[in-house]
Write a protein that holds these residues in place. Structure first.
Motif, mmCIF file in Angstrom:
data_model
loop_
_atom_site.group_PDB
_atom_site.id
_atom_site.type_symbol
_atom_site.label_atom_id
_atom_site.label_comp_id
_atom_site.label_asym_id
_atom_site.label_seq_id
_atom_site.Cartn_x
_atom_site.Cartn_y
_atom_site.Cartn_z
ATOM 1 N N ARG A 46 0.812 -1.217 0.000
ATOM 2 C CA ARG A 46 0.000 0.000 0.000
ATOM 3 C C ARG A 46 0.850 1.273 0.000
ATOM 4 O O ARG A 46 0.630 2.181 -0.802
ATOM 5 N N ARG A 50 1.100 4.092 -2.938
ATOM 6 C CA ARG A 50 0.735 5.488 -2.657
ATOM 7 C C ARG A 50 1.896 6.427 -2.969
ATOM 8 O O ARG A 50 1.685 7.526 -3.489
ATOM 9 N N LYS A 70 -7.130 2.934 -2.719
ATOM 10 C CA LYS A 70 -6.045 3.106 -1.755
ATOM 11 C C LYS A 70 -5.184 4.337 -2.025
ATOM 12 O O LYS A 70 -4.358 4.695 -1.190
#
Length: 183
Positions: A46, A50, A70
């Motif tokens: 994640r 990002r 996300k």
């Protein structure tokens, strides 16, 4: 239009339109699928994903495609325009089926060495099953998601023909102050 996110259900043509749009406007293109699918179809962690979205969207002008929740808070917050490919289910399904079969037969590499396989498509996690789980849900949920980003100019395209006409109407000057076509 200087910072554009292209969304739509699986198989709607997000990447194809985003690449063409970026080329037409002379800005970089980013594909979230390429950042998310690591070798062996492993999902990117994640925070790494990002970070890729944040780095790409830090630029002054870009086109990025993808539906990843996300990192929605990063991409949508930095975008000034969102293009939503909101095509009917039957249109998307047949496009997705043809694309998937072509990719399987040609062994086309997608991202990071990954290729679609017939055996994977016959599972609950296959792209066709994913389409049926998400297409109508996304159509229902997207208007509420957009309400949280009132600064976005939304271009909602309801057919491939409408998308083609909209794209053809743009010029590099579109990245300045010209408003988008009506949604």
């Amino acid at each position: 239009m200087r910072r554009i996110v292209v969304i739509g259900t699986t198989g709607s043509g997000k990447t194809t339109l985003a690449r063409a749009l970026a080329g037409r406007l002379g800005v970089p293109h980013g594909e979230q699928d390429a950042w998310n699918h690591l070798p062996g179809w492993q999902e990117a962690p994640r925070e790494a994903f990002r970070a890729r979205v944040a780095a790409f969207t830090a630029g002054d002008a870009w086109v990025m495609d993808g539906n990843y929740s996300k990192a929605r808070d990063i991409g949508w917050a930095r975008a000034d325009t969102l293009v939503w490919l909101d095509y009917p289910g039957q249109v998307v399904f047949w496009r997705l089926l043809r694309r998937t079969l072509r990719r399987i037969l040609t062994r086309q590499e997608l991202w990071n060495g990954n290729r679609e396989r017939l055996s994977a498509q016959l599972t609950r996690d296959g792209i066709l099953a994913w389409f049926f789980r998400t297409h109508w849900k996304r159509r229902r949920e997207t208007p509420a998601l957009l309400a949280a980003y009132p600064h976005l100019r939304v271009v909602r395209l309801r057919s491939p023909g409408e998308a083609a006409r909209w794209l053809a109407s743009l010029s590099p000057e579109a990245t300045s102050s010209r408003p988008p076509r009506p949604a």
